[in-house]
Scaffold this active site. Sequence first.
Site, PDB file in Angstrom:
ATOM      1  CD  GLU A 150      38.824  60.556  23.512  1.00  0.00           C
ATOM      2  OE1 GLU A 150      38.820  60.471  22.281  1.00  0.00           O
ATOM      3  OE2 GLU A 150      37.837  60.888  24.189  1.00  0.00           O
TER       4      GLU A 150
ATOM      5  CD1 TRP B 183      30.642  59.670  25.472  1.00  0.00           C
ATOM      6  CD2 TRP B 183      28.729  60.520  24.688  1.00  0.00           C
ATOM      7  NE1 TRP B 183      29.972  58.649  24.864  1.00  0.00           N
ATOM      8  CE2 TRP B 183      28.785  59.138  24.378  1.00  0.00           C
ATOM      9  CE3 TRP B 183      27.607  61.253  24.292  1.00  0.00           C
ATOM     10  CZ2 TRP B 183      27.769  58.480  23.675  1.00  0.00           C
ATOM     11  CZ3 TRP B 183      26.599  60.608  23.592  1.00  0.00           C
ATOM     12  CH2 TRP B 183      26.686  59.242  23.300  1.00  0.00           C
TER      13      TRP B 183
ATOM     14  CB  CYS C 212      34.669  58.293  15.425  1.00  0.00           C
ATOM     15  SG  CYS C 212      33.580  58.611  16.827  1.00  0.00           S
TER      16      CYS C 212
ATOM     17  NE  ARG D 149      33.451  55.013  13.017  1.00  0.00           N
ATOM     18  CZ  ARG D 149      34.065  54.327  12.061  1.00  0.00           C
ATOM     19  NH1 ARG D 149      33.581  54.329  10.826  1.00  0.00           N
ATOM     20  NH2 ARG D 149      35.134  53.604  12.337  1.00  0.00           N
TER      21      ARG D 149
END
Length: 387
Positions: free
Chosen positions: A243, A238, A67, A70
């Site tokens: 992506e 979000w 991720c 973070r």
Amino acid sequence: MEVKQQLLYEAEQFIYTCYEELGRSRDEAEARLLSIRQDIETTGTYDHTFEELEHGALMAWRNSNRCIGRLFWDKLLVRDARNASDAEEVANELLEHIRIGTNGGKIKPTLTVFRASKPGLPNIRIWNHQLIRYAGYETDKGVIGDPISLDFTKACIDMGWQGAMTPFDILPLVVEADGQPPKLFEIPKHLVLEVPIEHPELQGLASLGLRWYAVPMIADMTLEIGGIVYTAAPFNGWYMGTEIGARNFADTFRYNMLPQVAELMGLDTTSETSLWRDRALVELNIAVLHSFKKAGVSIVDHHTAAAQFRLFEEREAKAGRALTGNWTWLIPPLSPAATHIFHSSYDNRLVKPNFGVQEKPYLPRQANTAADTVLQQKPQGCPFHSG
């Protein structure tokens, strides 16, 4: 190591760290562990207090190697739904999660925890990869919708669901609970926020009819805290724009829109040296960011996300915590070398609490193994930011 001993070891590792971070004394941690030891000896397991559950979930996000988002780990809203037992109760909590997480477009990082895996009790499972996702249909003329959803869509159809056969049909929720067969639940339309995709300058792009849902809500991963495994703990952050723009719309095994965008731009697609794919990719990502911002929906571009991750790295160092990360997942799929992450290296060891992958109930074992291989080869974002 014997099962009870392993569970106690995991509990000790978690409780000492958790209580220290919460500002609790060593004596309090010892007293809590004494109670946990007694529970494990008697029942083979133990239950987390809400404080432990909440902070453990926050730690799991902080430890999530894939991720990039973070920095905001301590802003996560944790919802305790451990009392939900049957499919209807679970589904109602999922719908409430969608409402809270979407928050009218001002996306709120949210995690809902259902009952942990316990000896003698059937696990709660959410069959959906994401609470909101588009269906995919295999037809004689090719795939309609999202190809990545073909298997799950077929499973839904086999259970009696009927989609409209459009490129953007919202799949139903599928919940398995209380030892009963899985049940389907339609998601009310008013809970699903979608963003129509347009371009600030390339007017023809809107004619492609693209849209995407506002919130990625991962629903099929495990959450492990102190040796306790939660088989249903959906969560969301979000989107990072790439992506959607560089993966969901652009990948050849997803919506494969680059050729159509290039045609709208009048690019020469007969030669790779024209870099038509790159030029179309940039404009498609501009369209996604523009559209989400116009709709008032939270989103982050990959350069801002990388800068936020740098700040996370600095804060973790200041807190005296060793940073872990999976480089192949952290680098953005668009212009990765323009971020500091590309030029860095990270320790990819597993630190718990954390999230884990579990087999998809609607696929045979060999298909799950194949899917895991593809997942490792084709990284796409992270648990809190995923396509």
